[in-house]
Structure formats: structure tokens, C-alpha cells
Design a protein around this motif. Structure first.
Motif, PDB file in Angstrom:
ATOM      1  N   ALA A   1      22.286   7.044  38.322  1.00 53.49           N
ATOM      2  CA  ALA A   1      23.158   7.475  39.409  1.00 53.49           C
ATOM      3  C   ALA A   1      24.632   7.253  39.085  1.00 53.49           C
TER       4      ALA A   1
ATOM      5  N   SER B   1      22.758  12.484  40.029  1.00 54.61           N
ATOM      6  CA  SER B   1      21.743  12.389  41.074  1.00 54.61           C
ATOM      7  C   SER B   1      22.238  13.068  42.349  1.00 54.61           C
ATOM      8  N   LYS B   2      21.314  13.781  42.988  1.00 54.10           N
ATOM      9  CA  LYS B   2      21.640  14.486  44.227  1.00 54.10           C
ATOM     10  C   LYS B   2      21.042  13.738  45.405  1.00 54.10           C
ATOM     11  N   PHE B   3      21.751  13.811  46.537  1.00 53.19           N
ATOM     12  CA  PHE B   3      21.300  13.087  47.721  1.00 53.19           C
ATOM     13  C   PHE B   3      20.328  13.956  48.498  1.00 53.19           C
ATOM     14  N   PRO B   4      19.160  13.427  48.881  1.00 55.49           N
ATOM     15  CA  PRO B   4      18.151  14.234  49.576  1.00 55.49           C
ATOM     16  C   PRO B   4      18.470  14.399  51.054  1.00 55.49           C
ATOM     17  N   LYS B   5      17.695  15.237  51.717  1.00 54.27           N
ATOM     18  CA  LYS B   5      17.828  15.427  53.150  1.00 54.27           C
ATOM     19  C   LYS B   5      17.306  14.200  53.897  1.00 54.27           C
TER      20      LYS B   5
ATOM     21  N   ASP C   1      12.741  19.448  47.647  1.00 54.44           N
ATOM     22  CA  ASP C   1      13.846  18.510  47.830  1.00 54.44           C
ATOM     23  C   ASP C   1      13.505  17.156  47.245  1.00 54.44           C
TER      24      ASP C   1
ATOM     25  N   ARG D   1      13.914  17.483  43.493  1.00 54.21           N
ATOM     26  CA  ARG D   1      15.319  17.692  43.133  1.00 54.21           C
ATOM     27  C   ARG D   1      16.119  16.405  43.239  1.00 54.21           C
ATOM     28  N   CYS D   2      15.783  15.574  44.183  1.00 55.74           N
ATOM     29  CA  CYS D   2      16.544  14.337  44.428  1.00 55.74           C
ATOM     30  C   CYS D   2      15.715  13.109  44.063  1.00 55.74           C
ATOM     31  N   GLU D   3      14.891  13.243  43.055  1.00 54.96           N
ATOM     32  CA  GLU D   3      13.946  12.185  42.700  1.00 54.96           C
ATOM     33  C   GLU D   3      14.642  10.878  42.363  1.00 54.96           C
ATOM     34  N   ASN D   4      15.775  10.935  41.709  1.00 51.84           N
ATOM     35  CA  ASN D   4      16.426   9.701  41.277  1.00 51.84           C
ATOM     36  C   ASN D   4      16.917   8.875  42.460  1.00 51.84           C
ATOM     37  N   MET D   5      17.566   9.518  43.432  1.00 55.37           N
ATOM     38  CA  MET D   5      18.036   8.780  44.604  1.00 55.37           C
ATOM     39  C   MET D   5      16.868   8.241  45.422  1.00 55.37           C
TER      40      MET D   5
END
Length: 1304
Positions: free
Chosen positions: A104, A109-113, A248, A251-255
Motif C-alpha cells: 500500500a 492499492s485501491k480502496f473498496p466500497k 470489487d 480489485r481491492c484485494e490488498n486493502m
């Protein structure tokens, strides 16, 4: 015609002896590789089994020690065991948290919903809470048999989700019934378990509570692997919410990993912290545990944590080696049973011994528990094993093991749970796996559960819907297009033979005609530089090198068409091939026996720019610009949808590769396949190179063999594992078209050198500069050690020095370019981090200080041998290099090399004496604990161990002695020669002497006007005669000039040759579209090519226009403007002087600092005790601080290289074993086939993916001489998935971010 045929056959009947080059793979030790694969699979299977056994046994021992009434750990010390259980639960979560936080930090890293976060955290909360309650609260109150088997019951939710997923697929599948049966068996196991414990004492409310918590906890723990089935459910579900949620989440697995791992740690800590006070235990006892208990607990928890992590890694390795059944599934199944045996057998043995000791007195298990188990006194000084056996027995004392009912119910529940787990994971036996599989595509969660390691590994493995039909339909793997692009100039016959045979091998390995293997197709293009020469009175003809290539093509064609496996054979006629006139010279198109083509582009330097980089620019724009892009523009002009075309273009660019080759490269098809694997599986890999082996003979080649080995064994592996390979050599490297066509790569690579520094960075090491452009653009460059290629190395001292004269400055220029853009590169390229760039900075500083370091080494040698003062020795060591440095600015390059050769011999003798003296000193002093002794011993051990890790190349270590004594020549004299000749930008290798006729023309008197007119008329009529055969040609193919240009007089170039630096004057500019070679070169080639008939063909009009425009914009030949050439020569000299001043000034400062420290040795030196073999201090050794820091830095660098080499060897072994297990195998030759130079025909089959295990335990020799294959694996292509970067990049937590996967 018949007579001619009979004559041919008669001639062949007596002329049967042939000279056939060796076309089989003589380099690869296939027998050793087969043995290595067999051993590797056995070892991995045993390791997985052993580690799973250790992990589960140690965890159950912790559970047993926390049980009430056990005596190894008294009741007041139970919190220690519970704390260790908590550590087992959070260990993997902690590792995942650290890795995810590091990733991160690189802002990838992308933040999920919010809804995604809420749902994921809910499932993780349920799973982590239930795991903590089950292991910390409930299991310590159950018997050992139940504790062993109840963990198999956690597969109940997985079985239920399998049923749901398979029913939603709306297709009949193979494992619906096993999943239903598994669910029923697990429920049966819980029923028997409840019946046994509740019926034993219905009034015991505490036991009912523990049993209820155990059942509830084990049921809810199943939520650990919900992700494995939500993927399949989302694919077949009509619910938009489920589909959006899954996308989602991926896509946002790391966060999500950060949140979930942190939640797991907190929940486990809360459960543990709350339970201890509730159970009326005190945490203060943790700080006052006796030594014996501390040692027992430490060993158990240490074994558990290490074995769990290693079991996860080796299980992953087994899957990637395509040995799921033998090395993964079966060992884990047996581990659960073996744990049961490991715990129960000692209990039975001790119980039977007790009964025997009673001499026939009647007793039962309950009496045994009360008298022996609970009534014993713990021996604090005895062995711990009996106490552990009695503690395990104590957990069974609640039940009466003398009653058949109790034994039957307990056995029934255990068997039901185990069979349920087997049936719930039965689909894994038929799981398809890619040759190279990413970790996240094998194991859905990056987390393993140390408390129930074998269940977590089995249930975490990817679940796929298995159809009832044996032939399963998978998403088709996109076939790749590979362009083999070789550059030639002055290669010899043998060198040409090497590469042409390699290409024909590949043709047979992947035939175009009747191809059954469709993983890739290929096309070969050879770009022959300076292929034409002036022939007096006849214009431009192909030179001898080009004609040799044509003869080699015909000879190799005959060899590969004559391999028919028959004793009596007819002479095969080579089909007619094509020869084409082109605006850049000529083209020869060869269709190989199996349908693939070789296109030889003969370049005329009077029509198109020559030299290697411009040949590369030529094929980049031809293959990627013209052949790849033009067809889409035509379709767009016809009105096709732009978005669809854009998607198709992107897909083709992604799956199009260029294999860069030198004109003497020898390779096997397997080497190409191994490189293709890397680019197919990891989309951000822009280039991959193989292991380059220098070939030849003589001391210069022996030196290079060891040098190349060390470079690849240590340096390239370190770059690959902790960052990126900085140079993918042009002799054997695979490039992705998408990467080459990216912004600032191909366009920038086509830049003409206009400044002095450009000549050093752009033209002297074009392959390194291309990699620099790729790295700057964010692409990853990798190294595959299993992909072997062989190329000729300089055999002469002069040629070697001239080659390194080009490579050295170019390497430093490109590394300096990368270091200067560190911040931007680290942001754009996820594989390169600032620690890695610091590593490269240290290496560059070491290279810069190499001359001074060697001088210090020589000074130390003189001090040691001659027993003179250190300062005087340093002066004596510096004088010869300083004199040589001054001479290099005045003498010609050949003279400089001669002096360097003489000094190299002198230094070699000195290094020999010093090495023997140091060894003798260590023997005399009986110690190796001196700086020189430690250095020599450590480097020797590292090199020998590294060679052992490369058994195929281990013999190269014997060249290490030659390498050591040549260190002064390689790092002192060669560095001086390279830096002082930095302004010499000529190629330096494969140079040929000028044509004697041309030299003679220089001295000849100028011709008279009448003589010139006479020669002109003769050439004119000769041209008219030749052109009669071409009257039907279109007007665009006619020549714009009737006369051949007169031979230009040879003029020796200046010492510092400059190429391609001057623009053509406007009045000298010619239209390439109308400039053709005179027609007689085609006739000449047709007449000389006897075995292979050449039919003349012509280019298509639009392709001719392309070549015309390409030449005008990028490849127009440049003429020499003496004024500009002189100016550029001066600029190069100024650049050389500036760089040399800075370079040698830094070395001088290093020497002066060392000299000063040696002068004031008593004040500034660091004293290190001198210790002998008996560890007795015999004196002191003094080292200056600067030297000490440099030694520490060098030691750290070598340690990093050595450690990464070990990891990379494991990665290479996994890839190679997977390759052997998935590549179509070769039939053994029939009895009537020839063993040498011949190959039996065989069928071809495809397998880029395989089933859970390879179907054959033996590997036939994948000899690429024929490329024939015989049997295919049962399963073909697995389902495609999105992927990020390669798994075998090492420790992203320490060096940089990796998008996906753990290391291999």
C-alpha cells in the motif's frame, strides 16, 4: 527426366557418406535432469508430509498442554500454552498485514466500497472468532482423538457451497454427488461426537458447553474459505450485486487484506485476553515460567510456526511443479492419519506395558488413568517424552477406552470427518494448472491457517466446476506470435550453421503444416548488414558472407528433409524459394520443411542505414508497425468499430513477441518455450532473457566462461529477485510487442545520435539502452536461468578488450541514467524500489573504484610477499597503472592492447604468488581469521556452493583460478583502456580488413577522361543486356540510374571512428523508392545457388511504399561530412577527457585517503584480534576505517546475491519441473532409425496446462533437434485469469511492491 532421376539415384547409391553437423541437443544432460525431477518430486512430497505432520503435532501438543490435569505444564502455567495457541492463530495474519501495508505504501492499492468492506469484515470476524473459540476455549477440554479429527469437520461449509455452486452452474458435473456425500458424512461425524459426549454424562453442563462451543466453532470456521466459492457462484449468478461485489473484492484485494488481517489479530487477542480471566487464570505467571517448561514451550511453538510457513511454501511449490496428487493432496491426506497414529500408538504401548507389568492382574483403562497417569510424579530432570505421552493419555481418561461403545463412537466420528474432508476436496485430483501458475490463482486466499494447516491448504486451493465429460472446456489460451529477429554481419560458416540449425529445430518443434500444437506460431527474419559489395564492371553484388548464408540455408534444408528414418532413401529436392528486390537491397524468402518461413533481408548500406541498432529499428517498424498495425488501420478505414479494433490491437500487441538473436546464437526450442512462459503469465514483463553460455576455446574464452557464470549465477539472479534485470542481452532475449510499442520506447530507440554522449549510451550497448527505456516506462525485465543459449565469445585478447571497451562505458552510462531518474522510475515501475537503486549505486561505485581497489590489492600483495612498508608498496603498485594510463592517451589502440597483454601476464604471476603465499600463511599461522583469509575462504565457499547449485555448469568453477589471477587485467588494465578510449565508437569486433583491390585503387593513378568514358560505355551495355530479361517488370521496378556507381577509393578512417552522425546534404539526397540494386545480383545469386533454386518475385506496392517512407524518416543512409565528423570527434575527446578526469580523480582520492590512513596507522586504524584454529588470540590485525566499510559493503552485496541465488534456484527448479511435466513428450526412436542427425516422425499434441499431476512419470528427452512430440497430457488448457507480476520476485516486503502472488 527419368534418365536424370536415375542418374541422381545412382550417384546417391554410391555417394552415401555424408558430413552432417550435430543437430541434437548435446548441451543439456537429460538423464541427470530426469533423475533430478524424480528426486525433486520425492523430496517435495516427503517434505510436505513431514512439515504437515510437525505442524499439526506441535499444535496438538499445545492444546494438550493447556488441558486441565496435564502435568508437563502445571495448571497455574496454562496461560503460556494458550498464549502460544494465539500466536499460532495470528502468525500468518501478521505476515499478510506487513506485506499488504508495504504494498500500500507504493500507492498501487485501491480502496473498496463500503458494502464490500462490511461484508468481507463480517465473514472474517465470524471465521476468526470461531477459530479462536474452537482452539483456545473448546479444544483444550476434548480428547486427543477428537482434537485430531474435528478439524476435518471444518470442511462442512465448503461442501455446502460446492453443492450450491455446482447447482447454479446448471450443468451436470462430476463432483456434485461427492460434495453431497461429504456434507452428509461430516454431519454424521458431528452427530456421533455429540452423542458420545452428551450421553457420557448428561448432567455435566460444563462439558456440554465445551462440546457446543466446539461444534459451533468448527462449523463457523468454515467461513475461512468462502472466497473460493463466491468466485464460481458469481460467474453463474444473475445477481448484479454478487458480481459487482466479487469484482470489487478482487480489485481491492490488498486493502481488504490489511483490514481483514488486522481484524483477525484484534479478535484473537480479545478472545484470548477475555478467556484467561474468565477461566480464573492469571497472566502474571507468563513472566515466571521455569526453565524446563520454557524450553519445552519454546521448542514446540518454534517448530509449529516454522513448519506451518514452510509447509505452505512447499505445498505451493508442489502445485506449481504439477504434482498435486503425489506431492500435495496425498501427503496432506496422510498427515491427518499419521498424526493420529503418532499420538495413539505411544498411548497403547504404554498401556500394554503397564498391563504386562501387573503379571496377569486384571485392570482396565480407567484404573490405568487413576493410578499411573494422574497419580504419577513429574520428573523435572528426566526426559519429557513420557510426560507428554501420559498427558495425551489424560485427555482420553474422560472416556472409557475399555468400552466398545466409546471406541466405536469415537472411531466413527473420526472416520466420518476424515472421509468428508477427502470427498470435499476430491475435485483437486482433477484440477488443471498452468505450466507457470500464480500463487493467487492456485490458493484463493493469501492466508494459511497454522492451527489446521492441511485442511486450510486443501480447502484454499482453487475450486472449479468439473463437467461430467472427460474433455473439459476451458477458456482458450491466446496463441502467441513470435518473430525471431537475428542480425548478421561478418559471421563465419560455423556460426551461421549454429543459428540456422536452431531455427530449423524450432520449425520441426512447432510445425505450421498440420499443426496440432497451437500455443504459438513463429516467423523468422534475418537482417544482414552490409551484404553488398562493388564488383568492378557489374555493380553491386552480394558479398561472400551473404552467399555463405545462402549456402548454409540450402545445406541445413537438405539435412532436415533427409531425416526420414529410412536406410534406402532418395535424394530430396529442395523446393524453389523466392528472391525479391527491395528498396533497401534484397530479400530471400525460405519456406522451411514444416511450413514456417525464414526471410533474409540483405541490406545495402548505400540504400539504407547499416549497423546493428538500425537493423533493429528496421525490424521493429516492419514487424510491429507495418505487419501488426497496418491491417487494423485498413479495417478502420472500411468503417469497422473503433473500440473493437482497439481491443483486438491491444490483445495482439500483448501476445506478440520478438526474440532478438545474434547471428551465431545456438538455442533449443525448450529455451524459447521457457521464455514464452514468463511473458504469457505475467503481463507487466516486457522482456526476458536466458542464460548465455560463451563458446570457443583458449584462455580468453575460459576467463569469460567463469565471468559469465558468476554474472548469471549471482548478479542477474539478484537483480531478478529484488528488482529488475537491467540488461537483457540482444543475443537471446524475448521482448513483448506491447512494451516495445509503448511511449518513449521504440520511438526513442530510433533516435539518431547527435551528441557525444549518445554514441556511448545508444550505439555501444544498444540492448542495454533498450532495456533502460523499458524500465523507465514501467516494464519489468526478467531472467530465466533454465533457458540456455550459446554464443561465440572473443577468443583473442585484442577482440575481448575491444568488446569490453564498448560494454564498459555503455553500462555505466545507462546505470547512471537510471540512477539519475530514481524517484520517477520507482513511482512508475513497481518492480524497482529505492533500496534496489541503492544496491545498484553501490555496485556502480564499486566499479568506479575498481582500479584503485586493485592497486590496493597489489600493494597488499607486495607488502605480504616482499615484507616492505605499506606506503612504499602502494607507491610501487600505483606507478605501472599510472604510466599505462598516460600511454593510453598517446598510443594507438593496438599498441595499448599489446602493453596491457604484457602487464596482464606480469600481474597474473604476481597474483599466483600472492594467492599461494596467503594460503601458506594461513597454514603456518593456523588461522583463517584474517581479512585476506576470510575473504579467500568465504569467496571460495560461495563459488563452490553456487556451482554445486548449478550442477550442469559446476565444471566452470575450475576456471575460477584463471579468473582470479586475471583480476588485475580485467578490473585495472581493461578499465583504463575502456575509459581512455571512450571516444572510440567503432564496433571493434568482427572487423575485416579492407578489400585489397580497394586499397590498390587508392594508390592507383586517376583515370584519364577517355578511359572513364570507355568504362562507362561498357557498364552501360552490360546493364542493357541484363535488363532484357526484366522488360515485363512494372515501371516502378526500373532503376533511376543506368550506371553502377564507381568504386569509392578506400580511405583509412580515423582512430576514433564515428558512424551515422552526419545528415546527408540536400543535393546528395536520393529517392529510395527509385534506388534499386542492379539486376545482375539476382542472376548471380541464382547461378551460385545450385542445390536451392531461387525464383524471383516482387514486393507488393503498399509494402514498397512503406519501405520508402521508413527509409526517408529513420533509415536513410548517411554520408560522411569530414567537417562535422571532425567536430564530433573533438566533442567525443572532450567528453572522454571530462569523464576520465572525474573517474581517475575519484580513484586518486581513494588512494590518497588510504595512503594517509596507512601513514597515520596508529591513530586511525581499526584493530581486530587475530585468532587461530583453537580460538586463541595470537595478535592484532589493523585495517583502515575506509577499507573496513568497503569490505562490509562488499560482503553485504555478496550475501544478498548468494541468498537470492538460492531462492532463484528453487524458482527455476519449479519452473523446469513444471515444463517437463506439461510439455508434449518425445517418442523414443524406432530400431531402424538413425541415432545421429536423424529423427523418427511423431505426432504432436498440445499442453500448456496439465491436470493435477502429470500422467507420465518418465520424461523422454526433449531434444530440440527434432522437436517431435508424442503424447499429450489428459488435460489441456486451464482457465485464463487476470494476472499481475511474476511470483518469484523475492521479498517485496523488503525491496519493492509486487502486484500479486508470493514468491516461488
Amino acid at each position: 527426366m527419368e534418365e536424370e532421376r536415375d542418374t541422381t539415384n545412382c550417384r546417391r547409391s554410391w555417394d552415401t557418406c555424408r558430413e552432417v553437423p550435430m543437430i541434437q541437443d548435446e548441451h543439456t544432460p537429460w538423464k541427470m535432469i530426469k533423475l533430478l525431477r524424480f528426486i525433486a518430486l520425492i523430496v517435495v512430497a516427503l517434505i510436505v508430509f513431514g512439515l504437515a505432520l510437525c505442524s499439526k503435532s506441535s499444535f496438538l501438543l499445545l492444546i494438550t498442554l493447556s488441558n486441565e490435569g496435564t502435568q508437563t505444564l502445571p495448571d497455574d502455567q496454562k496461560p503460556v500454552a494458550l498464549l502460544c495457541i494465539g500466536c499460532v492463530l495470528i502468525a500468518s495474519s501478521l505476515l499478510l498485514f506487513l506485506k499488504s501495508v508495504w504494498k500500500a505504501c507504493y500507492k498501487t492499492s485501491k480502496f473498496p466500497k463500503k458494502t464490500t468492506v462490511a461484508l468481507v469484515l463480517f465473514f472474517e470476524f465470524v471465521a476468526s472468532t470461531s477459530a479462536a473459540i474452537l482452539t483456545i476455549v473448546a479444544m483444550p477440554h476434548l480428547d486427543i482423538v477428537t482434537n485430531v479429527t474435528i478439524l476435518n469437520g471444518i470442511a462442512i461449509l465448503s461442501a455446502l457451497l460446492q453443492i450450491i455452486a455446482q447447482c447454479m452452474a446448471k450443468e451436470r458435473n462430476r463432483f456434485l454427488l461427492p460434495s453431497i456425500t461429504a456434507f452428509i458424512l461430516i454431519l454424521l461425524g458431528y452427530t456421533l461426537f455429540l452423542t458420545l459426549y452428551i450421553m457420557k454424562n448428561p448432567s455435566d453442563t460444563k462439558m456440554a458447553l465445551w462440546v457446543g462451543l466446539a461444534v459451533g466453532g468448527s462449523l463457523l470456521v468454515s467461513f475461512n474459505w468462502w472466497e473460493n466459492y463466491i468466485r464460481v457462484i458469481s460467474e453463474h449468478s444473475k445477481s448484479i450485486f454478487i458480481q459487482v461485489f466479487y469484482k470489487d473484492m478482487r480489485r481491492c484485494e490488498n486493502m481488504l487484506n490489511i483490514f481483514s488481517s488486522l481484524l483477525r489479530i484484534i479478535v484473537t487477542a480479545c478472545v484470548l485476553g477475555a478467556y484467561v480471566p474468565l477461566a480464573k487464570m492469571d497472566w502474571d505467571v507468563v513472566t515466571s515460567i521455569p526453565r524446563r517448561q520454557t524450553r519445552i514451550i519454546s521448542i514446540i511453538i518454534g517448530v509449529q510456526l516454522v513448519s506451518s510457513a514452510l509447509c505452505h511454501w512447499f505445498s505451493l511449490s508442489a502445485c506449481k511443479m504439477h504434482a498435486l496428487r503425489r506431492c500435495f493432496i496425498l501427503p496432506l491426506y496422510l498427515a491427518s492419519l499419521s498424526v493420529m497414529v503418532l499420538f495413539i500408538v505411544p498411548v497403547i504401548v504404554y498401556y500394554q506395558d503397564y498391563r504386562i507389568s501387573l503379571n496377569g492382574t486384571s485392570t482396565n483403562f480407567t484404573n490405568y488413568c487413576s493410578v499411573v497417569v494422574d497419580g504419577r510424579n513429574t520428573n523435572l530432570n528426566g526426559t519429557v517424552f513420557p510426560d507428554l505421552v501420559y498427558d495425551v493419555t489424560h485427555t482420553l481418561c474422560f472416556l472409557d477406552m475399555s468400552r466398545i461403545f466409546d471406541i466405536g463412537m469415537l472411531t466413527g466420528s473420526a472416520v466420518s470427518w476424515w472421509l468428508g474432508l477427502v470427498l470435499a476436496t476430491l475435485h483437486l485430483w482433477y484440477l488443471t494448472v498452468y505450466r507457470i501458475e500464480r500463487t493467487q490463482d492456485l490458493f484463493i486466499r493469501r492466508l494459511y491457517e497454522g492451527a489446521f494447516i492441511e485442511q486450510s491448504l486443501l480447502l484454499n486451493t482453487r475450486f472449479d466446476i468439473q463437467k461430467r465429460k472427460k474433455k473439459r472446456i476451458h477458456k482458450a489460451s491466446e496463441p502467441a506470435m513470435i518473430y525471431l529477429c537475428a542480425t548478421m554481419w561478418h559471421e563465419t560458416y560455423d556460426e551461421m550453421m549454429n543459428i540456422i540449425i536452431s531455427i530449423f529445430r524450432l520449425d520441426k518443434y512447432r510445425p505450421k503444416k498440420d499443426a496440432k500444437v497451437k500455443d504459438f506460431t513463429f516467423d523468422t527474419h534475418i537482417y544482414f548488414d552490409d551484404a553488398f559489395e562493388n564488383v568492378e564492371g557489374q555493380g553491386r553484388h552480394l558479398n561472400e558472407y551473404a552467399k555463405t548464408l545462402v549456402n548454409v540455408l540450402a545445406e541445413v534444408y537438405s539435412i532436415f528433409t533427409d531425416i526420414d528414418g529410412k536406410f534406402f532413401r532418395k535424394l530430396e529436392k529442395i523446393p524453389d524459394q523466392k528472391v525479391i528486390r527491395t528498396p533497401y537491397g534484397g530479400r530471400l524468402v525460405i519456406t522451411m520443411p514444416h511450413g514456417n518461413q525464414i526471410t533474409v533481408h540483405f541490406k545495402d548500406k548505400e540504400l539504407i542505414r547499416h549497423k546493428k541498432r538500425w537493423s533493429q529499428v528496421m525490424y521493429l517498424y516492419y514487424l510491429l508497425g507495418w505487419k501488426l498495425m497496418t491491417k487494423y488501420y485498413r479495417r478502420w478505414d472500411k468503417g469497422e468499430n473503433e473500440e473493437d479494433l482497439k481491443e483486438q490491437i491491444q490483445k495482439e500487441k500483448h501476445n506478440t513477441y520478438l526474440l532478438a538473436l545474434d547471428g551465431d546464437t545456438d538455442f533449443q526450442p525448450a529455451a524459447v518455450m521457457l521464455l514464452v512462459d514468463r511473458l504469457k503469465m505475467y503481463p507487466r514483463v516486457g522482456a526476458a532473457c536466458g542464460r548465455i553460455h560463451p563458446t570457443g576455446s583458449g584462455p580468453a574464452v575460459w576467463f569469460q566462461k567463469f565471468e559469465y557464470a558468476i554474472s548469471h549465477w549471482l548478479q542477474k539472479t539478484a537483480e531478478h529477485m529484488i528488482g529488475c534485470v537491467l540488461c537483457s542481452p540482444g543475443c537471446f532475449s524475448l521482448f513483448r510487442a506491447e512494451a516495445l510499442m509503448d511511449d518513449n520506447v521504440m520511438k526513442r530507440y530510433s533516435t539518431k545520435s547527435s551528441e557525444a554522449s549518445h554514441y556511448v549510451q545508444y550505439d555501444q550497448g544498444e540492448d542495454r539502452w533498450l532495456c533502460t527505456l523499458l524500465l523507465k516506462q514501467g516494464w519489468r525485465v526478467e531472467y530465466n536461468a533454465a533457458s540456455d543459449a550459446y554464443t561465440n565469445a572473443p577468443e583473442e585478447f585484442k577482440e575481448l578488450y575491444n568488446q569490453r571497451r564498448r560494454w564498459g562505458p555503455s553500462t555505466m552510462a545507462n546505470v547512471a541514467d537510471l540512477l539519475g531518474a530514481t524517484t520517477a522510475i520507482c513511482k512508475r515501475n513497481s518492480s524497482m524500489s529505492k533500496p534496489f537503486m541503492f544496491y545498484q549505486l553501490f555496485n556502480m561505485i564499486s566499479a568506479i573504484l575498481a582500479p584503485a581497489t586493485i592497486c590496493l590489492l597489489i600493494a597488499g600483495s607486495l607488502t605480504f610477499v616482499l615484507k616492505i612498508n605499506a606506503s612504499l608498496a602502494l607507491v610501487l603498485a600505483v606507478v605501472p597503472p599510472a604510466i599505462y594510463l598516460g600511454l593510453c592517451f598517446k598510443l594507438k589502440p593496438d599498441t595499448q592492447i599489446t602493453i596491457a597483454a604484457i602487464l596482464s601476464i606480469i600481474y597474473a604471476f604476481l597474483m599466483l604468488v600472492v594467492t599461494m603465499a596467503i594460503v601458506g600463511s594461513m597454514v603456518a599461522d593456523q588461522t583463517i581469521l584474517t581479512p585476506s583469509g576470510i575473504f579467500i575462504v568465504a569467496m571460495t565457499i560461495i563459488y563452490i556452493f553456487t556451482a554445486v547449485m548449478h550442477p550442469q555448469e559446476a565444471v566452470l568453477v575450475f576456471y575460477g583460478f584463471l579468473y582470479i589471477i586475471c583480476i588485475p587485467s580485467a578490473y585495472l588494465l581493461l578499465t583504463i583502456y575502456s575509459m581512455t578510449n571512450l571516444n572510440n565508437v567503432s564496433w571493434g569486433t568482427r572487423e575485416t580488413k579492407p578489400d585489397p583491390k580497394t586499397v590498390q585503387a587508392v594508390a592507383a593513378a586517376p583515370q584519364m577522361t577517355t578511359q572513364k568514358a570507355k568504362n562507362t560505355c561498357q557498364r552501360f551495355f552490360s546493364w542493357v543486356k541484363c535488363c532484357k530479361k526484366f522488360e515485363r517488370k512494372s515501371s516502378r521496378e526500373q532503376l533511376s540510374q543506368n550506371l553502377s556507381p564507381e568504386p569509392e577509393p578506400f580511405e583509412p578512417g580515423p582512430q576514433n571512428t564515428i558512424v551515422e552522425d552526419i545528415d546527408i546534404r540536400e543535393e546528395q539526397r536520393q529517392e529510395p523508392a527509385e534506388v534499386y540494386s542492379p539486376p545482375n545480383w539476382v542472376e548471380d545469386l541464382q547461378s551460385t545457388s545450385i542445390e536451392m533454386q531461387l525464383q524471383e518475385d516482387s514486393l507488393e506496392e503498399d509494402e514498397e511504399v512503406f519501405w520508402t517512407e521508413l527509409q526517408k524518416k529513420y533509415l536513410e543512409p548517411l554520408v560522411n561530412d569530414k567537417d562535422k565528423q571532425k567536430k564530433m570527434s573533438e566533442e567525443l575527446k572532450n567528453l572522454r577527457n571530462k569523464i576520465n578526469f572525474a573517474f581517475f580523480m575519484v580513484n586518486a582520492l581513494w588512494l590518497v585517503a588510504t595512503f594517509t590512513l596507512q601513514t597515520f596507522e596508529d591513530t586511525f586504524s581499526i584493530k581486530i584480534p587475530k585468532v587461530n584454529l583453537q580460538l586463541e588470540v595470537t595478535g592484532d590485525i589493523t585495517i583502515d576505517p575506509i577499507g573496513f566499510m568497503f569490505i562490509l559493503g562488499f560482503a553485504l552485496s555478496v550475501a544478498i546475491q548468494f541468498f537470492t541465488m538460492l531462492i532463484h534456484r528453487m524458482s527455476t527448479l519449479i519452473h523446469y519441473v513444471a515444463f517437463l511435466g506439461t510439455e508434449p513428450l518425445e517418442k523414443k526412436p524406432e530400431k531402424d532409425t538413425y541415432r545421429k542427425g536423424k529423427k523418427a516422425s511423431a505426432s504432436y499434441s498440445s499442453s500448456s496446462g496439465s491436470s493435477a499431476d502429470s500422467n507420465s512419470d518418465t520424461i523422454s528427452v526433449l531434444t530440440s533437434a527434432s522437436g517431435s512430440t508424442s503424447t499429450s497430457l489428459e488435460d489441456n488448457f486451464p482457465e485464463d485469469s487476470e494476472f499481475e507480476e511474476s511470483d518469484d520476485e523475492f521479498f517485496p516486503e523488503l525491496f519493492r511492491h509486487v502486484d500479486g502472488g508470493t514468491m516461488v
